[in-house]
Design a protein around this motif. Structure first.
Motif, PDB file in Angstrom:
ATOM      1  N   LYS A 143       2.738   9.963  -5.910  1.00  0.00           N
ATOM      2  CA  LYS A 143       1.630   9.319  -5.194  1.00  0.00           C
ATOM      3  C   LYS A 143       0.318  10.046  -5.435  1.00  0.00           C
ATOM      4  N   THR A 167       0.854  -1.191   0.000  1.00  0.00           N
ATOM      5  CA  THR A 167       0.000   0.000   0.000  1.00  0.00           C
ATOM      6  C   THR A 167       0.895   1.249   0.000  1.00  0.00           C
ATOM      7  N   PHE A 168       0.248   2.409  -0.046  1.00  0.00           N
ATOM      8  CA  PHE A 168       1.032   3.649  -0.133  1.00  0.00           C
ATOM      9  C   PHE A 168       1.950   3.862   1.063  1.00  0.00           C
ATOM     10  N   LYS A 169       1.612   3.252   2.199  1.00  0.00           N
ATOM     11  CA  LYS A 169       2.506   3.491   3.340  1.00  0.00           C
ATOM     12  C   LYS A 169       3.842   2.753   3.207  1.00  0.00           C
ATOM     13  N   ALA A 191       1.456  -0.824  -5.294  1.00  0.00           N
ATOM     14  CA  ALA A 191       0.676  -0.091  -4.290  1.00  0.00           C
ATOM     15  C   ALA A 191      -0.673   0.352  -4.858  1.00  0.00           C
ATOM     16  N   MET A 234      -2.825   8.400  -7.261  1.00  0.00           N
ATOM     17  CA  MET A 234      -4.034   8.243  -6.454  1.00  0.00           C
ATOM     18  C   MET A 234      -5.274   8.325  -7.340  1.00  0.00           C
ATOM     19  N   LEU A 266       5.382   1.269  -6.602  1.00  0.00           N
ATOM     20  CA  LEU A 266       4.233   2.165  -6.748  1.00  0.00           C
ATOM     21  C   LEU A 266       3.102   1.489  -7.525  1.00  0.00           C
ATOM     22  N   GLU A 315      -3.974  -0.661  -3.022  1.00  0.00           N
ATOM     23  CA  GLU A 315      -4.913   0.356  -2.523  1.00  0.00           C
ATOM     24  C   GLU A 315      -6.298   0.167  -3.135  1.00  0.00           C
TER      25      GLU A 315
END
Ligand code: ATP
Length: 273
Positions: A26, A15-17, A69, A30, A66, A73
């Motif tokens: 990001k 995930t983005f974290k 991710a 998104m 990325l 997400e």
């Protein structure tokens, strides 16, 4: 075996974290997550959701991370393929791999297709390399273009690709409706390196003398991948010394090794930023 692991749909847990720094990339990406999660918001207004997005940046800056991710997400299946896989393929195999990949992704839509090292397939036509017949690569590229053109914008499949050589790509790949959106990733700044260290130090049992801001200032020119490597290398060095914690000196030793490796590869390390 023909059932390559990379071709299977894998639910991404990234995930983005897990992605440190890269704030602008990001934010841009998104939007893709939102397209996949709430397509109706866009299609009701008559908007066409983009099909292809290219991630452009130096090796190890987190392009694959990325892309994973985004899938993690949006909670959609992730189908991936690396351009380098095609280098040694027999005639006809490349094109059928591409056809297969799109077929599977469409069946599982909404989904993401990720094509890493797209330059290996999408180098400007007529520029062969020694390892690969130009015909085979062109067949693969043509199949990819056909697939990109052959599905509607609102089918719920988004194709991400990655390259560190956008300059050598065939212009046909970059036309509207293909990879017409680009997201740029750069080597991390000192502050971003600090954030990347924090991510990769999480599993490491580190000593109280470890100075993360100092590690970040001593690693200019390092990519995220180099930092991940350095953290692991430091832990290996400490383990070899049968230590209970990974100390600052282990990190410094690990850094020297990585710098040595980078120098051999001809990557420039600037002493200051
Ligand atoms: P290449 O061009 O060589 O394929 P890439 O840009 O796709 O590289 P990744 O494969 O995503 O790079 O990065 C390799 C590893 O480096 C990641 O799995 C991760 O462990 C680490 N890494 C890279 N960038 C970051 C980042 N921004 N935050 C956290 N970890 C990172």
């Amino acid at each position: 075996s023909t059932a390559k692991l990379t071709n299977r749909d894998v639910k991404s847990k990234v995930t983005f974290k897990d992605v440190a720094g890269l704030e602008e990339a990001k934010i841009e990406i998104m939007e893709i997550v939102d397209f996949l999660k709430n397509p109706d918001t866009y299609t009701k207004l008559g908007a066409k959701i983009p099909k292809g997005v290219m991630l452009v940046g130096p090796p190890g800056t987190g392009k694959t991370l990325l892309a994973r991710a985004v899938a993690g997400e949006a909670q959609v299946p992730f189908f991936s393929l690396s351009g380098s896989e095609f280098v040694e393929m027999f005639v006809g195999v490349g094109a059928s791999r591409v056809r297969d990949l799109f077929k599977q992704a469409k069946e599982k839509a909404p989904s993401i297709i990720f094509i890493d090292e797209i330059d290996a397939i999408g180098r400007a036509r007529g520029k062969a390399n020694a390892l690969q017949s130009n015909d085979e690569r062109e067949n693969t590229l043509n199949q990819l273009l056909t697939e990109l053109d052959g599905f509607g914008t609102n089918t719920g499949v988004i194709v991400l690709s990655a390259t560190n050589r956008a300059d050598i790509l065939d212009k046909a790949l970059l036309r509207p409706g293909r990879f017409d959106r680009h997201i740029y990733l750069e080597l991390p700044t000192k502050q971003e390196r600090e954030a990347i260290f924090q991510v990769h130090l999480k599993p490491v049992t580190k000593g109280s003398d470890v100075d993360v801001p100092l590690l970040a200032s001593l690693t200019p020119g390092f990519s995220g991948a180099d930092i991940a490597n350095m953290c692991n290398e430091a832990a290996l060095i400490a383990a070899r010394k049968i230590k209970k914690e990974v100390g600052q000196e282990d990190f410094m030793e690990a850094r020297d090794r990585i710098v040595g490796g980078l120098e051999r590869k001809g990557k420039l390390i600037s002493p200051k930023e």
